[in-house]
Design an enzyme around this catalytic site. Structure first.
Site, PDB file in Angstrom:
ATOM      1  N   ARG A  90       0.831  -1.209   0.000  1.00 55.15           N
ATOM      2  CA  ARG A  90       0.000   0.000   0.000  1.00 55.15           C
ATOM      3  C   ARG A  90       0.869   1.264   0.000  1.00 55.15           C
ATOM      4  NH1 ARG A  90      -2.797   2.360   4.819  1.00 55.15           N
ATOM      5  NH2 ARG A  90      -4.259   3.931   4.035  1.00 55.15           N
ATOM      6  N   HIS A 146       0.593   4.020  -2.931  1.00 57.60           N
ATOM      7  CA  HIS A 146       0.148   5.382  -2.638  1.00 57.60           C
ATOM      8  C   HIS A 146       1.223   6.420  -2.944  1.00 57.60           C
ATOM      9  CE1 HIS A 146      -3.686   4.695  -0.098  1.00 57.60           C
ATOM     10  NE2 HIS A 146      -3.496   3.686  -0.934  1.00 57.60           N
ATOM     11  N   HIS A 170      -5.670  -6.188  -4.036  1.00 55.57           N
ATOM     12  CA  HIS A 170      -6.561  -6.246  -2.875  1.00 55.57           C
ATOM     13  C   HIS A 170      -6.648  -7.659  -2.307  1.00 55.57           C
ATOM     14  CE1 HIS A 170      -9.058  -2.316  -3.482  1.00 55.57           C
ATOM     15  NE2 HIS A 170      -7.961  -2.132  -2.769  1.00 55.57           N
ATOM     16  N   TRP A 222     -10.600  -8.643   1.837  1.00 52.81           N
ATOM     17  CA  TRP A 222     -11.201  -8.958   0.539  1.00 52.81           C
ATOM     18  C   TRP A 222     -11.192 -10.456   0.264  1.00 52.81           C
ATOM     19  CZ3 TRP A 222      -8.505  -4.529   1.486  1.00 52.81           C
ATOM     20  CH2 TRP A 222      -9.069  -3.319   1.069  1.00 52.81           C
ATOM     21  N   ASP A 235     -14.408  -2.047  -6.188  1.00 52.00           N
ATOM     22  CA  ASP A 235     -14.209  -3.433  -6.602  1.00 52.00           C
ATOM     23  C   ASP A 235     -15.342  -3.889  -7.521  1.00 52.00           C
ATOM     24  OD1 ASP A 235     -11.915  -3.808  -4.854  1.00 52.00           O
ATOM     25  OD2 ASP A 235     -13.346  -3.890  -3.194  1.00 52.00           O
TER      26      ASP A 235
END
Length: 237
Positions: free
Chosen positions: A27, A31, A151, A167, A196
């Protein structure tokens, strides 16, 4: 390969075996790179995320922990830029979680120029918004579907995104279960955000989701390509 790459990779793998924060490192890299604007060449994989105000942006909640996790690695290997370190840690984390081996190039340049808030995807919105974000980066519809597959790792936390849950049933394993769950729709105990669900909004997108749900090898092959593109946004010419 730079002279310290093997040792650095092994150190990160050892750390992950002790602190299984694979999703957090992925992540962080996403990002940092995902702020890129291909028109004005701002943002991208330049480690500006480690500075305020960018690290305080709402979408980056919780990522200060990832920045702190990687600080000792930069201290041990000062020749590596923070930007390279963040992206390499993501690649190592994916491989350590059972995902594909992703080729990596060093050479990213650190920046202190933080981007404006609002450049990352909003999980409550669907394809028009996702296209705005990914096209701004210079990425494609296929990249949207492929990169969403990350994810498969991790879970959402109330204090970070406002959402709660994983997820997939194995949130520390990089595989194609995410796509199976997207096709199945809302499943008790698993998270499925509007961003999603958006992957099945159009036939061509849904076709890709189905392909990856049925063929993990195809997902891994395409993921390598899209991840490299993401991790090299803003890469020096």
């Amino acid at each position: 390969m730079v002279e310290f790459e093997t040792a650095l990779r092994e150190d990160i793998k050892t750390f992950l075996s002790e602190v299984p924060c694979h999703p957090l490192l992925v992540r962080l890299a996403w990002h940092d790179a995902g702020t890129y604007n291909h028109e004005d060449k701002t943002g991208g994989a330049n480690a500006s995320i480690r500075f305020e105000p960018e690290i305080l942006h709402g979408a980056n909640a919780g990522l200060k922990k990832a920045v702190d996790f990687l600080e000792p690695f930069h201290a041990k290997y000062p020749a590596v830029s923070y930007a390279d370190l963040y992206q390499l840690a993501s690649v190592v984390a994916i491989e350590a979680a059972g995902g594909p081996v992703i080729p990596f190039k060093f050479g990213r340049i650190d920046s202190e120029a933080c981007t404006n808030d609002g450049r990352l995807p909003d999980a409550t919105k669907r394809m028009p918004h996702l296209r705005d974000v990914f096209y701004r980066m210079g990425l494609s519809d296929k990249d949207i579907v492929v990169l969403s597959g990350a994810h498969c790792l991790g879970a959402a936390h109330k204090d970070r995104s406002g959402f709660v849950g994983a997820w997939t049933t194995k949130p520390l394993v990089f595989d194609n279960e995410y796509y199976k769950n997207v096709i199945n729709g809302d499943t008790k105990g698993l998270l499925l955000l509007d961003s999603d669900k958006a992957l099945c909004d159009e036939p061509e997108l849904e076709k890709l989701v189905t392909t990856y749900a049925e063929d993990e090898g195809a997902f891994f092959a395409d993921y390598i390509e899209s991840h490299i593109k993401l991790s090299e946004l803003g890469f020096p010419a």
